[in-house]
Design a protein around this motif. Structure first.
Motif, short mmCIF file in Angstrom:
data_model
loop_
_atom_site.label_atom_id
_atom_site.label_comp_id
_atom_site.label_asym_id
_atom_site.label_seq_id
_atom_site.Cartn_x
_atom_site.Cartn_y
_atom_site.Cartn_z
N ILE A 399 -7.21 97.08 118.63
CA ILE A 399 -5.94 96.99 119.36
C ILE A 399 -6.03 95.83 120.33
CG2 ILE A 399 -4.38 98.15 120.95
CD1 ILE A 399 -5.29 100.80 119.76
N ALA A 400 -5.08 94.91 120.20
CA ALA A 400 -5.02 93.73 121.07
C ALA A 400 -3.60 93.63 121.62
CB ALA A 400 -5.39 92.47 120.30
N GLY A 401 -3.41 94.11 122.86
CA GLY A 401 -2.07 94.14 123.44
C GLY A 401 -1.23 95.16 122.69
N SER A 408 -13.37 93.89 109.33
CA SER A 408 -14.69 94.39 108.97
C SER A 408 -15.70 93.28 109.18
CB SER A 408 -14.72 94.83 107.49
OG SER A 408 -13.73 95.78 107.21
N ILE A 409 -16.94 93.65 109.39
CA ILE A 409 -18.01 92.66 109.49
C ILE A 409 -18.11 91.93 108.15
CG2 ILE A 409 -20.50 92.34 109.77
CD1 ILE A 409 -20.45 94.75 111.67
N GLY A 410 -18.16 90.62 108.22
CA GLY A 410 -18.20 89.80 107.00
C GLY A 410 -16.88 89.15 106.66
N ASP A 411 -15.80 89.54 107.36
CA ASP A 411 -14.49 88.94 107.08
C ASP A 411 -14.51 87.44 107.34
OD1 ASP A 411 -13.47 91.36 106.38
OD2 ASP A 411 -12.06 91.54 108.05
N LYS A 412 -13.83 86.71 106.47
CA LYS A 412 -13.67 85.25 106.60
C LYS A 412 -12.40 84.99 107.40
CE LYS A 412 -12.83 81.29 103.52
NZ LYS A 412 -12.70 80.92 102.09
N ILE A 413 -12.52 84.27 108.51
CA ILE A 413 -11.38 84.08 109.41
C ILE A 413 -11.28 82.63 109.88
CG2 ILE A 413 -11.39 86.47 110.27
CD1 ILE A 413 -12.86 85.35 112.77
N LEU A 414 -10.16 82.33 110.52
CA LEU A 414 -9.98 81.09 111.27
C LEU A 414 -9.92 81.44 112.74
CD1 LEU A 414 -7.22 78.97 109.45
CD2 LEU A 414 -9.66 78.47 109.59
N TYR A 415 -10.70 80.72 113.56
CA TYR A 415 -10.61 80.87 115.00
C TYR A 415 -10.33 79.50 115.58
CZ TYR A 415 -11.74 81.41 119.91
OH TYR A 415 -11.68 81.39 121.28
N LEU A 500 -19.41 83.29 119.16
CA LEU A 500 -18.50 83.57 120.26
C LEU A 500 -18.21 85.06 120.29
CD1 LEU A 500 -15.83 80.74 119.78
CD2 LEU A 500 -17.60 80.80 121.54
N LYS A 501 -18.06 85.60 121.51
CA LYS A 501 -17.68 87.00 121.67
C LYS A 501 -16.24 87.03 122.17
CE LYS A 501 -22.34 88.76 122.64
NZ LYS A 501 -23.19 89.51 123.60
N LEU A 502 -15.36 87.65 121.39
CA LEU A 502 -13.94 87.70 121.70
C LEU A 502 -13.58 89.11 122.12
CD1 LEU A 502 -12.68 85.73 118.57
CD2 LEU A 502 -13.47 84.80 120.75
N SER A 503 -13.10 89.26 123.35
CA SER A 503 -12.75 90.60 123.84
C SER A 503 -11.38 90.64 124.49
CB SER A 503 -13.81 91.09 124.84
OG SER A 503 -13.92 90.20 125.93
N LYS A 504 -10.72 89.49 124.64
CA LYS A 504 -9.38 89.45 125.22
C LYS A 504 -8.34 89.55 124.11
CE LYS A 504 -10.61 88.84 129.52
NZ LYS A 504 -10.36 87.57 130.22
N ALA A 505 -7.22 90.21 124.43
CA ALA A 505 -6.18 90.41 123.42
C ALA A 505 -5.68 89.08 122.87
CB ALA A 505 -5.02 91.20 124.03
N ALA A 506 -5.48 88.09 123.73
CA ALA A 506 -4.97 86.80 123.27
C ALA A 506 -5.93 86.14 122.29
CB ALA A 506 -4.72 85.89 124.47
N GLU A 507 -7.21 86.29 122.53
CA GLU A 507 -8.21 85.70 121.63
C GLU A 507 -8.16 86.35 120.26
OE1 GLU A 507 -11.67 84.56 124.89
OE2 GLU A 507 -11.63 86.57 124.01
N VAL A 508 -8.12 87.68 120.26
CA VAL A 508 -8.12 88.40 118.98
C VAL A 508 -6.79 88.19 118.24
CG1 VAL A 508 -8.19 90.69 117.93
CG2 VAL A 508 -9.82 90.07 119.73
N GLY A 510 -5.22 85.59 118.12
CA GLY A 510 -5.26 84.25 117.56
C GLY A 510 -6.08 84.14 116.29
N LEU A 511 -6.76 85.24 115.91
CA LEU A 511 -7.56 85.21 114.68
C LEU A 511 -6.66 85.32 113.45
CD1 LEU A 511 -10.55 87.58 115.57
CD2 LEU A 511 -10.51 85.09 115.63
N LEU A 512 -7.06 84.67 112.39
CA LEU A 512 -6.35 84.75 111.11
C LEU A 512 -7.36 84.91 109.99
CD1 LEU A 512 -3.83 81.78 111.44
CD2 LEU A 512 -3.23 84.20 111.52
N HIS A 513 -7.11 85.83 109.08
CA HIS A 513 -7.92 85.84 107.86
C HIS A 513 -7.65 84.53 107.11
CE1 HIS A 513 -8.36 90.32 108.32
NE2 HIS A 513 -9.58 89.98 107.91
N SER A 514 -8.65 83.99 106.46
CA SER A 514 -8.50 82.65 105.89
C SER A 514 -8.86 82.56 104.42
CB SER A 514 -9.36 81.65 106.68
OG SER A 514 -10.73 82.02 106.65
#
Length: 593
Positions: A399-401, A408-415, A500-508, A510-514
């Motif tokens: 939950i982000a905001g 899941s661990i192993g997901d391919k994303i864009l940050y 990187l450790k992402l724990s803020k709602a805005a950071e999460v 901003g993630l996209l599966h890629s």
């Protein structure tokens, strides 16, 4: 009446006798090649008619008329390339190498296969050999390396920069950065007064730290802008007007056949009318041996490809055009592409391709015009969900905001537009908002867990008021609770291998599966194998430039899924209006956007 085709048998007989083959523009090359091969004849020379270039590929029936071949080259015309290789430049490339190598600002444009990379490497080498390029003094710049040449190559995206870096000499590889890194963008935190809550609150925005008060090093004497059609005028002005306090050489490289930027006017359009322009028009035979490049130039020609020709274009392991069997609704199309139903043993196209090895989600890329509907967001969920279920991975509701995500661990994303992988997920102790549901190997990427009752002793997994309760709880939470994320997501950036450790709602958020990207996001990047998906619902976006941009992202293999009508519409619809450079430049300046 069309031109008469030559008798293949006569051509083969002549080749057996003289070791020479005379080609006409109407010669069916695939048949000729097959006959020569069958008769074990290897010609010593091939004679072409004027104004043609041989495309020796079985998917092309006739020779495509292009620019005339260059005259015979003498030893004095042979140059040494950036990596020590021997290179023969055509007249257009030579003009650019000499102009750029002399320190003059200019623009180089050309379509795929015209040798832009070779020409760019040539002018950079000539600049370096001139002795006029100073050694870089970085003045504390975080992303530049002291002691390297004072030539910087920039592009808009990290993906483009990474591709550019791979073809540069060792001394230039560290000098390839994004425009934002050149300006040393960094977060700035400040307070603003919220009229609605009558409170001051903290906020953040990224600002360039290089400006008139902290200029770029004066040892930078040349900036090369790759993928120039992607660089906006605002970002260019931040570099040229504010951060540079000394004159430099600017060289812009671009392909005006590609998509224009979506964020406003591109600097390339203005520079096409301000600076000397060299346009590369000679498409090399070696490039045209690639069926992908052949297809790209067929698209640029504006001549539609009927479904009856799809089989002619097919070369296993290189190019496939696969039509949808029938016109399909959006939801049905997405299910066809990505559905996985373990109970019914139903798998869509990409789960099937994953199983049989036709699609490698770690290496290959899927491109689509849209994010929504038959778009990247939903297809990414399908692929990530199938990979997680296939491996037995634990899926987390994060939950982000006001937004729920599933990772899941192993997901391919864009940050932040950079390729990354999730390597850990754990509860964030600073979070105290609405409670996420339990992580589980049965939790899918839409928040459904068919075995929730078995796992937690509850059977209310589909509570119709759940989302309402969630939103109300978040709305009445403090700002700190909403800005914190329910979990900390640890990501590994693939280019730098940093974490990187992402724990803020805005950071999460901003993630996209890629696994799938829009064609716009893919500009400047390339992959060995690319899948391109077109659907009738994409009609408003389909254009010749979008098709061309998508096709040229593939280096070795291209797989297109389309409706014949949609593919044809894309080829005949020209978004960048105009036939001349000046006319196209007006479009890139944004006057017609």
């Amino acid at each position: 009446m069309g031109p008469k085709k030559l008798d293949i048998a006569a051509m083969v007989a002549a080749a057996r006798k003289t070791k020479e083959v005379h080609i006409e523009t109407t010669t069916p090359l695939a048949l000729l090649k097959a006959k020569l091969t069958a008769n074990k004849i290897k010609p010593d020379s091939i004679v072409l008619p004027p104004n043609t270039v041989l495309i020796d590929d079985p998917i092309i029936n006739d020779i495509v008329e292009l620019k005339p071949e260059e005259p015979v080259i003498t030893d004095s015309d042979i140059a040494t390339g950036m990596h020590g290789e021997s290179i023969i430049y055509n007249s257009e490339q030579s003009e650019f190498v000499n102009m750029g190598g002399s320190g003059q600002s200019c623009v180089l444009v050309g379509a795929a296969g015209t040798g832009k990379t070779t020409a760019t490497q040539g002018f950079i080498k000539k600049l370096l050999d001139s002795g006029n390029i100073p050694i870089l003094k970085t003045d504390g710049h975080k992303h530049l390396i002291p002691g390297t040449p004072g030539i910087i190559i920039i592009s808009y995206t990290r993906r483009a920069v990474n591709n550019i870096r791979k073809v540069q000499s060792a001394e230039m590889q560290h000098n390839c950065v994004t425009a934002h890194k050149l300006l040393e963008y960094r977060p700035e935190y400040f307070e603003i007064y919220d009229e609605e809550t009558k409170k001051w609150k903290n906020t953040m925005r990224f600002e360039p730290s290089r400006n008139a008060m902290n200029p770029l090093p004066d040892s930078i004497t040349c900036i090369v802008v790759e993928e120039g059609s992607m660089l906006g005028t605002d970002l260019y002005q931040q570099i040229d007007v504010e951060a540079l306090q000394h004159p430099i050489q600017w060289v812009f490289i671009g392909d005006i056949q590609q998509l224009p930027p979506v964020f406003g006017p591109a600097i390339l359009g203005f520079k096409l009318n301000e600076l000397p322009v060299i346009e590369l028009t000679h498409v090399y035979r070696q490039a045209l041996k690639s069926p992908i490049i052949c297809l790209a130039h067929r698209i640029l020609s504006g001549k539609p490809i009927p479904a009856s020709e799809y089989e002619d274009w097919k070369i296993p392991g290189q190019i496939t055009i696969r039509p949808w069997k029938k016109k399909t609704k959006e939801d049905d199309a997405m299910r066809t592409l990505g559905l996985y139903d373990a109970d019914k043993n139903i798998k869509g196209v990409f789960p099937t391709f994953i199983d049989n090895g036709a699609y490698n989600p770690e290496e290959d890329m899927i491109l689509m015009p849209f994010n929504k509907s038959v778009g990247t967001i939903e297809l990414n969920k399908h692929i990530a969900n199938y990979l997680a279920r296939r491996s037995g991975a634990i899926t987390f509701e994060v939950i982000a905001g006001y937004i729920k995500h599933y990772y899941s661990i192993g997901d391919k994303i864009l940050y932040d537009r950079e390729d990354a992988e999730i390597i850990d997920i754990y509860a964030n102790p600073a979070y105290s908002g609405a409670r996420p549901q339990h992580s589980s190997s049965n939790l899918d990427y839409w928040g459904h867990n068919p075995k929730l009752g078995e796992e937690s002793g509850r059977w209310d997994s589909f509570d119709p008021d759940a989302d309402i309760d969630f939103l109300l709880e978040q709305a009445y939470s403090s700002e700190d609770r909403v800005t914190q994320c329910s979990h900390t997501i640890v990501v590994r950036l693939l280019d730098s291998d940093s974490t990187l450790k992402l724990s803020k709602a805005a950071e999460v958020n901003g993630l996209l599966h890629s696994y799938a990207l829009t064609v716009h996001k893919a500009q400047g990047s390339e992959w060995n194998k690319v899948f391109v998906i077109f659907h009738w619902s994409h009609a408003t976006m389909l254009s010749r430039e979008l098709l061309y941009t998508a096709v040229t992202r593939a280096k070795k293999e291209l797989y297109i899924i389309c409706e014949p009508e949609s593919f044809t519409k894309g080829i005949i619809s020209q978004r960048i209006k105009g036939e001349t450079l000046a006319e196209k430049a007006e479009y890139f300046k944004g006057k017609q956007i």
